[in-house]
Design an enzyme around this catalytic site. Structure first.
Site, PDB file in Angstrom:
ATOM      1  N   MET A  27       6.109  17.516  43.160  1.00  0.00           N
ATOM      2  CA  MET A  27       5.486  18.397  42.170  1.00  0.00           C
ATOM      3  C   MET A  27       4.149  17.808  41.704  1.00  0.00           C
ATOM      4  O   MET A  27       3.620  18.208  40.668  1.00  0.00           O
ATOM      5  CB  MET A  27       6.429  18.619  40.981  1.00  0.00           C
ATOM      6  N   ALA A  29       1.274  14.901  40.403  1.00  0.00           N
ATOM      7  CA  ALA A  29       1.189  13.759  39.479  1.00  0.00           C
ATOM      8  C   ALA A  29       1.744  12.527  40.197  1.00  0.00           C
ATOM      9  O   ALA A  29       2.643  11.842  39.708  1.00  0.00           O
ATOM     10  CB  ALA A  29       1.911  14.035  38.169  1.00  0.00           C
ATOM     11  N   HIS A  34       6.248   8.252  44.724  1.00  0.00           N
ATOM     12  CA  HIS A  34       5.853   9.218  45.755  1.00  0.00           C
ATOM     13  C   HIS A  34       5.215   8.493  46.952  1.00  0.00           C
ATOM     14  O   HIS A  34       5.464   8.832  48.105  1.00  0.00           O
ATOM     15  CB  HIS A  34       4.849  10.223  45.192  1.00  0.00           C
ATOM     16  N   GLY A 144      13.649  11.112  47.154  1.00  0.00           N
ATOM     17  CA  GLY A 144      13.944   9.878  46.423  1.00  0.00           C
ATOM     18  C   GLY A 144      15.365   9.846  45.886  1.00  0.00           C
ATOM     19  O   GLY A 144      15.887  10.855  45.404  1.00  0.00           O
ATOM     20  N   LYS A 146      15.965   8.486  43.255  1.00  0.00           N
ATOM     21  CA  LYS A 146      15.768   8.667  41.813  1.00  0.00           C
ATOM     22  C   LYS A 146      16.425   9.965  41.327  1.00  0.00           C
ATOM     23  O   LYS A 146      16.996  10.020  40.240  1.00  0.00           O
ATOM     24  CB  LYS A 146      14.264   8.673  41.523  1.00  0.00           C
ATOM     25  N   LEU A 181       9.889   4.826  37.809  1.00  0.00           N
ATOM     26  CA  LEU A 181       8.637   5.594  37.753  1.00  0.00           C
ATOM     27  C   LEU A 181       8.952   7.083  37.725  1.00  0.00           C
ATOM     28  O   LEU A 181       9.862   7.550  38.404  1.00  0.00           O
ATOM     29  CB  LEU A 181       7.773   5.291  38.976  1.00  0.00           C
ATOM     30  N   SER A 182       8.202   7.813  36.924  1.00  0.00           N
ATOM     31  CA  SER A 182       8.368   9.257  36.817  1.00  0.00           C
ATOM     32  C   SER A 182       7.046   9.853  36.366  1.00  0.00           C
ATOM     33  O   SER A 182       6.311   9.242  35.577  1.00  0.00           O
ATOM     34  CB  SER A 182       9.450   9.577  35.778  1.00  0.00           C
TER      35      SER A 182
END
Ligand code: AMP
Length: 282
Positions: A27, A29, A34, A144, A146, A181-182
């Site tokens: 998405m 950012a 990523h 991921g 995550k 990380l986000s």
């Protein structure tokens, strides 16, 4: 080689080269998490396609769709630096014609844990991912760990719907202090960020215990210690195949997952651990 920005199906067809194609859906950012997915794709593929699309279908009415960070130019720089061949950046109108009817259902597995907290979320995720698969036609796609339930559901979709695509999972990339990380971390104030550390700490402490009860209790203790600034949504110890809660005699890989709101930001994190006799002292 020049990075191609494709905005629709026709652009994608024009950008297609021979060889193995890997898709990394995002998405935007973009951050180091990523990047690690892109690198994993790069190793396996002749052509890496990164999709950047903030998918309205996966946001609930009271969620952060409109304020989700959009940093397209910086994202293109990241993709260039990582040697990505194609960025697919469709508009919502192109992706979703107003007369659309059919969508993917994520089933029972999409209605538990994160799916219980965000009704409809995983139907929206699977619908966009299936569309991206059909548009890009990759040989493989990287996701991921995550978003563990998302990754598990995508594997289930590929199996249940016979999609000819290999799914690769990539480990969660963390800050040195443990924070996963986000794209949403940018909304954390300095104080929020300290509170948010309780998530990864709780998961680590929980994973060091032996039994499901001890794991849940230890993780819960550290989450409680963060005080009222951390608004816990759920803590779940689940079977990664179903995302159902494990019982006391469960053996094998399990996922300890947490979601919480810190300030106005909702964060999720998880770790994988092993349950069973092999872990118990003899
Ligand atoms: P998003 O842009 O948040 O939808 O994420 C796009 C992809 O990046 C998903 O497959 C995520 O699971 C993955 N991702 C997000 N954060 C991380 C991270 N910290 N480490 C590894 N992968 C991540």
């Amino acid at each position: 080689m020049e990075l191609i920005v494709a905005r629709n199906r026709e652009d994608l067809v024009k950008a297609r080269r021979g060889g193995t194609v890997a898709l990394v859906p995002t998405m935007g950012a973009l951050h180091e998490g990523h990047r690690s997915l892109i690198r994993q794709a790069r190793v396996r593929a002749d052509q890496v396609v990164v999709s950047i699309f903030v998918n309205p279908l996966q946001f609930g009415p009271n969620e952060d769709f409109s304020r989700y960070p959009r940093t397209f130019d910086a994202d293109l720089d990241v993709c260039r630096a990582e040697g990505v061949e194609v960025v697919f950046h469709p508009s919502a109108d192109d992706m979703y014609p107003p007369d659309r009817q059919v969508a993917v259902s994520s089933g029972e597995m999409g209605r538990v844990v994160e799916g219980a907290a965000r009704p409809g979320h995983f139907d929206g995720v699977l619908t966009v991912v299936l569309k991206l698969f059909n548009l890009v036609q990759p040989d493989l796609a990287v996701f991921g760990q995550k978003d563990a339930q998302q990754l598990a559901l995508i594997r289930r979709m590929v199996a249940d719907l016979d999609l000819p695509i290999e799914i690769l999972g990539a480990p969660t990339v963390r800050e040195p202090d443990g924070l996963a990380l986000s794209s949403r971390n940018r909304y954390l104030s300095e104080d929020d960020r300290q509170v948010a550390l309780a998530l990864s700490r709780a998961l680590r402490a929980g994973a060091a215990q032996l039994t499901p009860d001890e794991i849940r209790a230890e993780a819960r203790k550290l989450l409680d210690a963060a005080g009222p600034a951390l608004d816990l949504d759920y803590l779940a110890l689940v079977d990664p195949a179903t995302f159902g809660e494990v019982d006391d005699d469960f053996e094998g890989l399990a996922v300890l997952a947490v979601a919480a709101r810190v300030g106005s930001t909702r964060l999720i994190d998880n770790v994988t651990l092993t349950l069973g006799p092999a872990d118990r002292p003899s």
